[in-house]
Write an enzyme that holds these catalytic residues in place. Structure first.
Site, PDB file in Angstrom:
ATOM      1  N   THR A  93      29.730  42.020  39.022  1.00 49.62           N
ATOM      2  CA  THR A  93      29.394  42.557  37.697  1.00 49.62           C
ATOM      3  C   THR A  93      29.721  41.503  36.645  1.00 49.62           C
ATOM      4  O   THR A  93      30.746  41.577  35.971  1.00 49.62           O
ATOM      5  CB  THR A  93      30.169  43.859  37.389  1.00 49.62           C
ATOM      6  OG1 THR A  93      31.577  43.638  37.611  1.00 49.62           O
ATOM      7  CG2 THR A  93      29.701  45.007  38.263  1.00 49.62           C
ATOM      8  N   THR A 129      34.108  46.076  39.750  1.00 53.97           N
ATOM      9  CA  THR A 129      34.728  46.378  38.458  1.00 53.97           C
ATOM     10  C   THR A 129      33.632  46.774  37.476  1.00 53.97           C
ATOM     11  O   THR A 129      32.771  45.958  37.145  1.00 53.97           O
ATOM     12  CB  THR A 129      35.499  45.158  37.925  1.00 53.97           C
ATOM     13  OG1 THR A 129      36.469  44.765  38.903  1.00 53.97           O
ATOM     14  CG2 THR A 129      36.206  45.489  36.618  1.00 53.97           C
ATOM     15  N   GLU A 153      39.328  47.036  43.314  1.00 53.86           N
ATOM     16  CA  GLU A 153      40.022  45.970  44.040  1.00 53.86           C
ATOM     17  C   GLU A 153      41.003  45.267  43.112  1.00 53.86           C
ATOM     18  O   GLU A 153      40.790  45.212  41.903  1.00 53.86           O
ATOM     19  CB  GLU A 153      39.002  44.981  44.615  1.00 53.86           C
ATOM     20  CG  GLU A 153      38.061  44.342  43.591  1.00 53.86           C
ATOM     21  CD  GLU A 153      38.602  43.077  42.968  1.00 53.86           C
ATOM     22  OE1 GLU A 153      39.654  42.590  43.407  1.00 53.86           O
ATOM     23  OE2 GLU A 153      37.974  42.597  42.008  1.00 53.86           O
ATOM     24  N   LEU A 155      42.381  41.993  44.049  1.00 51.96           N
ATOM     25  CA  LEU A 155      42.595  40.762  44.790  1.00 51.96           C
ATOM     26  C   LEU A 155      42.955  39.603  43.872  1.00 51.96           C
ATOM     27  O   LEU A 155      42.386  39.442  42.800  1.00 51.96           O
ATOM     28  CB  LEU A 155      41.337  40.388  45.581  1.00 51.96           C
ATOM     29  CG  LEU A 155      40.773  41.435  46.538  1.00 51.96           C
ATOM     30  CD1 LEU A 155      39.661  40.822  47.372  1.00 51.96           C
ATOM     31  CD2 LEU A 155      41.860  42.013  47.421  1.00 51.96           C
ATOM     32  N   GLU A 157      42.763  35.591  43.847  1.00 51.10           N
ATOM     33  CA  GLU A 157      42.182  34.467  44.569  1.00 51.10           C
ATOM     34  C   GLU A 157      43.307  33.577  45.089  1.00 51.10           C
ATOM     35  O   GLU A 157      44.259  33.265  44.381  1.00 51.10           O
ATOM     36  CB  GLU A 157      41.225  33.680  43.675  1.00 51.10           C
ATOM     37  CG  GLU A 157      39.964  34.464  43.341  1.00 51.10           C
ATOM     38  CD  GLU A 157      38.858  33.605  42.774  1.00 51.10           C
ATOM     39  OE1 GLU A 157      38.727  32.438  43.189  1.00 51.10           O
ATOM     40  OE2 GLU A 157      38.121  34.107  41.914  1.00 51.10           O
ATOM     41  N   GLY A 258      50.423  27.275  28.932  1.00 55.10           N
ATOM     42  CA  GLY A 258      49.539  26.183  29.318  1.00 55.10           C
ATOM     43  C   GLY A 258      48.188  26.308  28.645  1.00 55.10           C
ATOM     44  O   GLY A 258      48.091  26.782  27.509  1.00 55.10           O
ATOM     45  N   CYS A 265      37.154  36.888  36.561  1.00 54.57           N
ATOM     46  CA  CYS A 265      37.617  38.259  36.312  1.00 54.57           C
ATOM     47  C   CYS A 265      38.215  38.466  34.924  1.00 54.57           C
ATOM     48  O   CYS A 265      37.646  39.191  34.104  1.00 54.57           O
ATOM     49  CB  CYS A 265      38.632  38.665  37.381  1.00 54.57           C
ATOM     50  SG  CYS A 265      37.899  38.925  39.004  1.00 54.57           S
TER      51      CYS A 265
END
Length: 441
Positions: A93, A129, A153, A155, A157, A258, A265
């Site tokens: 998405t 999502t 989800e 997750l 990476e 940083g 995402c």
């Protein structure tokens, strides 16, 4: 009789989910509309870098010697419909071009193509999502005797396999006890190990992912805003983060200042969240996310300014700039909305001779930024450089020998865009070390 599972969409999320479900003991059929991707997966190869994923695929893909044979792939929705009891929709998405809202066309296409082939009693589970309210609308696309659930989800990476097999929480949005029962059966392994199983309605399940990503983005932008204040006040944002991180209510994670967050995402999810809140008439509730996004993007420009200052303060013309890192985070080959590549691209457009090195993201970076220079190693990227920019915190870069790099560089100036290197070690090797939000020496 054991459940049979299908996974619609075999990108980063889908390929990982399919392999993990096979590891949990289920027969799995993965589907994608791109034949080349299906051919690659059928050979036990993945089109992206994710630690442990290819090994897990080869352990289960049918036709590979020694595999369990529990995992197959197809391009046929008819085959998927006839095979599966539970169908996981894992398509992308992305952000709409020129808008904040997310593009639902892939999800809508997947549901539309799957619906005519579903058996009575099947359960379709959305993992993509999506904007809140999507599940209720998509449920209407499904046949009368087919149920929908939403199972977002979470997750990370670089840790996707472990996050799927041993999730820190499982969230399911359901409308019936039967749907909940089926998903408890799917996730019996992780739940048995102690993973919390949270049952909600559709809207709450849809909101969990975007709310979580918005919180993480806010935390990152908060410490980056503190870095701006530290630079103005000659403070040290690393020590500040350490001090406030000892407060259990705040915690230490995501407090490394940083050049900010990127990837496929966080940026698009917070923007889509703002867009959807506006559609619901709750736009004022999320106006703070505009500043979160603004702080994040500002950090990239600030790194460009630090680099310009390092090479003389006026122009990049005729200056050689080494960029260590191309991916948006380590342990991934993902360069989507990468802060590192964004900084490299800006410097290149302003006349700098930019050479990039990344342990895993070189091919993807070349496709996205073909006019940048690329080197086969960190040492070669640094050779002849007037300034070195450390922009992705790979372990390989943290383990570099500053003395060895010093021999290759034209000028010993390093800008640490991730606050991940040891200033003492680099300064002892003769480098001028500068990091965002930290004192100059």
């Amino acid at each position: 009789m054991a459940l049979k599972l299908t996974v619609i969409g075999t990108g980063y999320l889908g390929a990982t989910h399919a392999a993990a479900m096979a590891e949990l003991g289920f027969e799995v059929l993965g589907l994608d509309v791109v034949p080349e991707k299906i051919e690659m997966l059928g050979q036990g190869r993945v089109p992206m870098y994710e630690p442990g994923l290819e090994e897990l695929l080869r352990k289960h893909v049918a036709g590979i010697e020694g595999s369990s044979g529990r995992l197959r792939f197809t391009t046929s929705f008819e085959e998927v419909g006839a095979f599966g009891d539970v169908h996981f929709v894992c398509v992308n998405t992305p952000q709409k071009h020129g808008e904040y809202a997310c593009d639902m066309s892939y999800v809508e296409s997947a549901f539309g193509s799957l619906a005519p082939h579903l058996r009575d009693g099947a359960l379709v589970v959305g993992k993509s999502t999506v904007p809140v309210g999507s599940a209720a609308r998509l449920a209407a696309v499904l046949p009368e005797n087919v149920e929908l659930a939403w199972n977002p989800e979470f997750l990370r990476e670089g840790f996707a396999v472990d996050d799927t097999l041993h999730p820190d929480r499982i969230v399911v949005g359901v409308e019936s006890e039967r749907a909940e029962k089926l998903l408890r059966e799917v996730y019996a392994g992780p739940v048995g190990e102690g993973s919390p199983f949270v049952v909600t309605d559709f809207p709450t399940a849809e909101l969990v992912k975007t709310a979580a990503n918005s919180f993480l983005a806010t935390k990152i932008s908060f410490i980056n805003a503190m870095a701006e204040v530290c630079e103005a006040a000659d403070g040290d944002v690393v020590k500040l983060a350490e001090a406030i991180g000892h407060d259990d209510r705040i915690g230490k994670k995501f407090l490394r200042a940083g050049i900010g967050f990127g990837g496929g995402c966080l940026p698009k999810d917070i923007r889509a969240f703002m867009a959807r809140a506006g559609e619901l008439g709750a736009d004022q509730a999320l106006t703070f996310l505009r500043e979160v996004d603004s702080v994040n993007m500002r950090r990239r420009g600030h790194m460009v300014e630090l680099a310009r200052e390092a090479v003389g303060g006026e122009t990049f013309l005729g200056k050689r700039v080494a960029v260590l890192g191309a991916t948006f985070k380590p342990d991934s080959d993902d360069v989507r909305d990468s802060p590192a590549l964004n900084v490299a691209g800006q410097i290149h457009l302003q006349g700098g001779q930019v050479t990039v090195y990344d342990p895993k993201g070189m091919d993807n970076a070349r496709r996205l930024f073909p006019t940048l220079g690329y080197a086969p190693s960190a040492v070669e990227a640094v050779r002849g450089a007037d300034v070195v920019l450390h922009l992705t915190e790979w372990r390989e870069f943290r383990d570099l020998d500053p003395a060895e790099l010093a021999e290759a560089a034209a000028t010993r100036i390093i800008l640490d865009g991730r606050n991940a290197l040891d200033p003492v070690t680099w300064r002892e090797a003769g480098w001028t070390y500068r990091a965002m939000g930290r004192p100059r020496a």
